[in-house]
Design a protein around this motif. Structure first.
Motif, PDB file in Angstrom:
ATOM      1  N   ALA A   8     -25.233  11.572  -7.761  1.00  0.00           N
ATOM      2  CA  ALA A   8     -24.716  11.052  -9.232  1.00  0.00           C
ATOM      3  C   ALA A   8     -25.069   9.862  -9.319  1.00  0.00           C
ATOM      4  N   ALA A   9     -25.321   9.191 -10.583  1.00  0.00           N
ATOM      5  CA  ALA A   9     -25.497   7.741 -10.783  1.00  0.00           C
ATOM      6  C   ALA A   9     -24.490   6.752 -10.137  1.00  0.00           C
ATOM      7  N   SER A  10     -23.129   7.381 -10.551  1.00  0.00           N
ATOM      8  CA  SER A  10     -22.095   6.608 -10.016  1.00  0.00           C
ATOM      9  C   SER A  10     -21.237   7.465  -8.900  1.00  0.00           C
ATOM     10  N   GLN A  11     -20.851   6.598  -7.909  1.00  0.00           N
ATOM     11  CA  GLN A  11     -20.209   7.368  -6.718  1.00  0.00           C
ATOM     12  C   GLN A  11     -19.084   6.595  -6.164  1.00  0.00           C
ATOM     13  N   GLY A  12     -18.009   7.116  -6.205  1.00  0.00           N
ATOM     14  CA  GLY A  12     -16.576   6.474  -5.868  1.00  0.00           C
ATOM     15  C   GLY A  12     -16.118   6.986  -4.591  1.00  0.00           C
ATOM     16  N   PHE A  13     -15.012   6.372  -4.160  1.00  0.00           N
ATOM     17  CA  PHE A  13     -14.393   6.463  -2.647  1.00  0.00           C
ATOM     18  C   PHE A  13     -12.946   6.489  -2.940  1.00  0.00           C
ATOM     19  N   SER A  14     -12.158   7.234  -2.437  1.00  0.00           N
ATOM     20  CA  SER A  14     -10.671   7.161  -2.487  1.00  0.00           C
ATOM     21  C   SER A  14      -9.939   7.689  -1.354  1.00  0.00           C
ATOM     22  N   ILE A  15      -8.862   7.038  -1.157  1.00  0.00           N
ATOM     23  CA  ILE A  15      -7.886   7.331   0.015  1.00  0.00           C
ATOM     24  C   ILE A  15      -6.499   7.589  -0.797  1.00  0.00           C
ATOM     25  N   ASP A  16      -5.859   8.781  -0.506  1.00  0.00           N
ATOM     26  CA  ASP A  16      -4.397   8.920  -1.097  1.00  0.00           C
ATOM     27  C   ASP A  16      -3.738   9.629   0.049  1.00  0.00           C
ATOM     28  N   THR A  17      -2.797   8.937   0.746  1.00  0.00           N
ATOM     29  CA  THR A  17      -2.230   9.613   1.890  1.00  0.00           C
ATOM     30  C   THR A  17      -0.954  10.493   1.823  1.00  0.00           C
ATOM     31  N   GLY A  18      -0.802  10.822   0.325  1.00  0.00           N
ATOM     32  CA  GLY A  18       0.139  11.570   0.060  1.00  0.00           C
ATOM     33  C   GLY A  18       1.805  11.137   0.168  1.00  0.00           C
ATOM     34  N   ALA A  19       2.550  12.061   0.434  1.00  0.00           N
ATOM     35  CA  ALA A  19       3.817  11.828   0.450  1.00  0.00           C
ATOM     36  C   ALA A  19       4.547  11.148   1.710  1.00  0.00           C
ATOM     37  N   GLY A  20       3.756  10.904   2.406  1.00  0.00           N
ATOM     38  CA  GLY A  20       4.394  10.329   3.947  1.00  0.00           C
ATOM     39  C   GLY A  20       4.664   8.802   3.521  1.00  0.00           C
ATOM     40  N   THR A  21       5.826   8.355   4.023  1.00  0.00           N
ATOM     41  CA  THR A  21       6.258   7.082   3.801  1.00  0.00           C
ATOM     42  C   THR A  21       5.890   6.317   5.017  1.00  0.00           C
ATOM     43  N   ASP A  22       5.575   6.721   5.982  1.00  0.00           N
ATOM     44  CA  ASP A  22       5.047   5.871   7.134  1.00  0.00           C
ATOM     45  C   ASP A  22       3.548   6.091   7.309  1.00  0.00           C
ATOM     46  N   ASP A  23       2.637   5.959   6.338  1.00  0.00           N
ATOM     47  CA  ASP A  23       1.393   6.095   6.349  1.00  0.00           C
ATOM     48  C   ASP A  23       0.707   4.869   6.330  1.00  0.00           C
ATOM     49  N   LEU A  24      -0.643   4.857   6.963  1.00  0.00           N
ATOM     50  CA  LEU A  24      -1.206   3.499   7.075  1.00  0.00           C
ATOM     51  C   LEU A  24      -2.573   3.862   6.384  1.00  0.00           C
ATOM     52  N   ILE A  25      -3.106   2.707   5.643  1.00  0.00           N
ATOM     53  CA  ILE A  25      -4.411   2.941   5.519  1.00  0.00           C
ATOM     54  C   ILE A  25      -5.139   1.429   5.821  1.00  0.00           C
ATOM     55  N   LYS A  26      -5.932   1.481   6.694  1.00  0.00           N
ATOM     56  CA  LYS A  26      -6.456   0.042   7.396  1.00  0.00           C
ATOM     57  C   LYS A  26      -7.769   0.048   7.082  1.00  0.00           C
ATOM     58  N   VAL A  27      -8.275  -1.147   6.450  1.00  0.00           N
ATOM     59  CA  VAL A  27      -9.562  -1.288   6.056  1.00  0.00           C
ATOM     60  C   VAL A  27     -10.262  -2.447   6.686  1.00  0.00           C
ATOM     61  N   ASP A  28     -10.883  -2.115   7.859  1.00  0.00           N
ATOM     62  CA  ASP A  28     -11.643  -3.433   8.706  1.00  0.00           C
ATOM     63  C   ASP A  28     -12.842  -3.655   8.389  1.00  0.00           C
ATOM     64  N   SER A  29     -13.626  -2.811   7.460  1.00  0.00           N
ATOM     65  CA  SER A  29     -14.865  -3.126   7.153  1.00  0.00           C
ATOM     66  C   SER A  29     -15.117  -2.652   5.604  1.00  0.00           C
ATOM     67  N   PRO A  30     -16.122  -3.218   4.853  1.00  0.00           N
ATOM     68  CA  PRO A  30     -16.018  -2.978   3.443  1.00  0.00           C
ATOM     69  C   PRO A  30     -16.399  -1.679   3.133  1.00  0.00           C
TER      70      PRO A  30
END
Length: 167
Positions: free
Chosen positions: A116-138
């Motif tokens: 596709a001409a446009s492409q996206g990226f998403s993270i949704d860790t859901g219902a966990g309250t001790d979840d972590l998303i760490k972004v070390d690179s772009p």
């Protein structure tokens, strides 16, 4: 019969199940929780293959044509010759503890010349309250594709953490 139960039991132990939702590749994390220590992408324009690395997962599976996995190398190969309208990547967690780190090389959908001409990226860790998303690179979307990071993780050491190389 038992064949159906066996298939469900086998799926229950997978860390990541890869599928398509519309034209997006979905990495569904196990409901008991999963850890991806290094999520990144690379694109081979000659072969029209986007490789998604999800290092640290115990098992990655798929039953989707055009997507192949190598659990030993923690890679997911997406054939953009087969999935012509590829529109991005979605990581979806569940109620267990999920930890996703975008590691070295990051996610660069801007390098993808097919799909596709446009492409996206998403993270949704859901219902966990001790979840972590760490972004070390772009993380780079393609054209008007959106980038979305969502987590309910809120205690110390959880939530969304951005590395020093991320602007």
């Amino acid at each position: 019969g038992f064949d159906a139960l066996e298939a469900r039991a086998m799926l229950a132990v997978d860390d990541i199940f890869v599928s398509l939702s519309g034209s997006r590749v979905v990495l569904r994390l196990d409901d008991l929780g999963a850890t991806i220590q290094n999520l990144n992408t690379s694109y081979d324009a000659t072969l029209n293959v986007l490789t998604i690395t999800a290092a640290g997962a115990n098992d990655i599976t798929t039953s989707t044509p055009g997507i192949t996995v190598n659990s030993k190398l923690d890679t997911i190969a997406v054939s953009l010759g087969a999935i012509k309208s590829f529109a991005g990547i979605t990581v979806v967690g569940g109620p267990g503890r999920d930890s996703v780190t975008v590691g070295p090389n990051g996610v660069n959908l801007g390098a993808v010349t097919k799909g596709a001409a446009s492409q996206g990226f998403s993270i949704d860790t859901g219902a966990g309250t001790d979840d972590l998303i760490k972004v070390d690179s772009p993380i780079v979307a393609k054209a008007a594709g959106a980038v979305s990071l969502t987590t309910l993780g809120s205690s110390a050491g959880n939530g969304i953490q951005l590395g020093s190389s991320v602007r």
